[in-house]
Design a protein around this motif. Structure first.
Motif, mmCIF file in Angstrom:
data_model
loop_
_atom_site.group_PDB
_atom_site.id
_atom_site.type_symbol
_atom_site.label_atom_id
_atom_site.label_comp_id
_atom_site.label_asym_id
_atom_site.label_seq_id
_atom_site.Cartn_x
_atom_site.Cartn_y
_atom_site.Cartn_z
ATOM 1 N N TYR A 298 0.884 -1.322 -0.033
ATOM 2 C CA TYR A 298 -0.008 0.007 -0.082
ATOM 3 C C TYR A 298 0.951 1.285 -0.001
ATOM 4 O O TYR A 298 1.795 1.316 0.690
ATOM 5 C CB TYR A 298 -0.708 0.017 1.276
ATOM 6 N N GLU A 308 -3.686 0.771 -2.993
ATOM 7 C CA GLU A 308 -3.233 -0.676 -2.847
ATOM 8 C C GLU A 308 -2.432 -1.122 -4.032
ATOM 9 O O GLU A 308 -2.352 -0.826 -5.065
ATOM 10 C CB GLU A 308 -4.419 -1.739 -2.948
ATOM 11 N N GLY A 350 -3.731 0.331 4.702
ATOM 12 C CA GLY A 350 -3.189 -0.777 4.587
ATOM 13 C C GLY A 350 -3.419 -1.518 5.981
ATOM 14 O O GLY A 350 -4.213 -1.101 6.557
ATOM 15 N N THR A 351 -2.994 -2.856 6.127
ATOM 16 C CA THR A 351 -3.111 -3.778 7.302
ATOM 17 C C THR A 351 -2.289 -3.307 8.361
ATOM 18 O O THR A 351 -1.633 -2.387 8.504
ATOM 19 C CB THR A 351 -2.504 -5.127 7.019
ATOM 20 N N ASP A 352 -2.960 -3.605 9.724
ATOM 21 C CA ASP A 352 -2.326 -3.142 10.882
ATOM 22 C C ASP A 352 -2.571 -1.785 11.057
ATOM 23 O O ASP A 352 -1.864 -1.059 12.103
ATOM 24 C CB ASP A 352 -0.924 -3.584 11.068
#
Length: 487
Positions: A298, A308, A350-352
């Motif tokens: 990302y 992404e 993005g993740t986290d």
């Protein structure tokens, strides 16, 4: 309000950019137990580099696996831009490895200095003089006897033909390592320190940039279009560079890496020539198209919308893990013995929760606040997108994480559920979508140097900073905060 904002914003942004780390309650008595110096912290992260603009491994992934053209790759990473054309131009490049040295150069075909052409293999030695000009000594070979010497007002060594795309025997070569360069080489004093500058055609310059900023071998495995995208991005970035009075740019990662003619490769040369003159622009102005090795999946947003990056799955740094001791972290931030390490906020992409925007390092002597980028640089991490795991039972305050800066943190209801940011609160107070601002036109984003956040709506923008709080501005004011072409 416009006058007020334009006066406060540059000062605020500059303070965040150069102010370094923030010392917090350094004199307060410690109420936490120190962590043993050899306690291990595990940092798990994504990507390599700042993540702004194009991810180079992602571009390769999209070209190789999805068959994307260079133009489609550029459109994906640099939203809001269009392909444009750059007229013939030159670049002046500071060769940093030559700092504080004389210029000692030769050419197989001979060269021109002080208006005189030398014989093939004769070397010119230039020493910059105050006020401009240079002392010139021409020798037989780099270390031979003196042929002639003079003082010149033109402190340049020119090839026998100054035109672009010259043959290799006309390149100028440095005596100390035989490194070849297209174009001319000159000397100048910068506050009394000697500098060497390479002046050459923009397209010739890119021939020495693309093979060191990307991997030429990508062309052999379906990634030629990624190299074409890299050529356009490098050309656009270079066209916005004006680093000093004597050089547009430098040859290191502080600008973009340039290796001279000795690093050229036929595969990247083809990428440059097949995109000759192509740049990206917005509102008629060429934009500084930043790029980094790997986004981790990302991009980070900012000058260009965060996107992404599925192509980044091929990156060797898509995911990474680093183990650091409590002592190493404490020493890096000079806080005494480490007591806790807390991630306070993230950018939300993005993740986290995305990239870290604020960190707090608590020690027995001080508490230090830092941005995610400062934390990354201090500890040598690959990126500012990471999570901190505990080692040997150390708790690292995971509940302190949020997706916006701490001082713009959401309000919490009694159950602990995040409800809204300060920008969202202001928007709600103004009537939301039925109010004067209309519907949101994008996500909440970081201002330059993480000075605050902003969100664009149909009929205006809300910005938030520690100084101003949440305020409504129009698009023209926002452009003063985020000037096109800023890197």
């Amino acid at each position: 309000m416009r006058v007020s904002i334009l006066g406060l914003v540059p000062a605020l942004a500059l303070g965040v950019a150069i102010g370094g780390f923030t010392q917090i309650r350094a004199d307060e008595p410690s109420i936490l137990h120190a962590v043993a110096a050899d306690t291990q912290f595990t940092l798990s992260g994504h990507g390599n580099g700042h993540g702004r603009g194009m991810g180079q491994w992602g571009a390769y992934g999209y070209a190789k696996n999805d068959g994307w053209s260079g133009e489609r790759i550029l459109s994906h990473y640099y939203g809001g831009t269009v392909l444009d054309s750059l007229p013939p131009a030159q670049m002046s490049v500071r060769l940093t490895a030559q700092d504080n040295s004389t210029l000692d150069v030769y050419s197989d075909a001979g060269l021109v200095v002080n208006g005189q052409r030398t014989a093939p293999g004769e070397a010119a030695h230039l020493t910059a003089l105050p006020g401009g000009g240079a002392q010139v000594v021409v020798t037989s070979g780099c270390g031979g006897g003196v042929v002639w010497e003079a003082v010149t007002e033109h402190p340049w060594v020119d090839p026998v033909d100054l035109g672009p795309d010259r043959p290799a025997d006309q390149f100028l070569k440095l005596c100390n390592n035989d490194a070849p360069y297209r174009g001319a080489l000159g000397v100048v004093l910068d506050n009394g320190s000697a500098r060497t500058v390479n002046l050459l055609d923009m397209e010739d310059y890119l021939l020495g940039v693309v093979p060191v900023e990307a991997k030429a071998e990508w062309a052999d495995s379906g990634g030629a279009e990624a190299l074409r995208a890299q050529a356009v991005a490098a050309r656009s970035y270079a066209a916005t560079e004006h680093r000093s009075s004597y050089a547009d740019t430098c040859d290191t990662q502080d600008c973009q890496v340039y290796g001279g003619a000795g690093k050229e490769d036929p595969r990247t040369t083809e990428a440059v020539r097949s995109t000759a003159g192509a740049v990206l622009s917005r509102d008629g102005k060429i934009v500084a198209t930043e790029f980094s090795s790997s986004t981790g999946g990302y991009s980070s947003g900012g000058e260009f919308p965060a996107v992404e990056d599925l192509g980044d799955a091929l990156s060797p740094n898509h995911d990474w893990t680093v183990n650091l001791t409590a002592g190493e972290i404490a020493d890096a931030f000079d806080v005494g013995e480490l007591q806790s390490l807390k991630i306070l906020s993230r950018n939300g992409f993005g993740t986290d929760g995305g990239r870290v925007t604020a960190v707090e390092v608590v020690g027995t002597d001080a508490t230090v606040g830092a941005t995610g980028m400062q934390f990354r640089q201090k500890l040598g991490l690959k990126s500012d997108w990471f999570t901190v795991g505990d080692g040997a039972g150390v708790v690292v305050a995971p509940d302190s994480e949020s997706t916006v800066p701490e001082s713009n943190s959401p309000s919490d209801d009694p159950s602990g559920t995040v409800t809204e940011t300060q920008i969202e609160k202001k928007y709600r107070e103004l009537g939301g979508e039925s109010g004067s601002l209309g519907a949101p036109a994008g996500p909440e984003m970081q201002l330059p140097s993480e000075a605050g956040t902003f969100r664009v709506y149909e009929n205006g923008t809300i910005i938030w900073t520690k100084v101003l709080g949440a305020q409504v501005v129009d698009a023209n004011v926002l452009r003063e905060w985020i000037p096109t072409g800023g890197s």
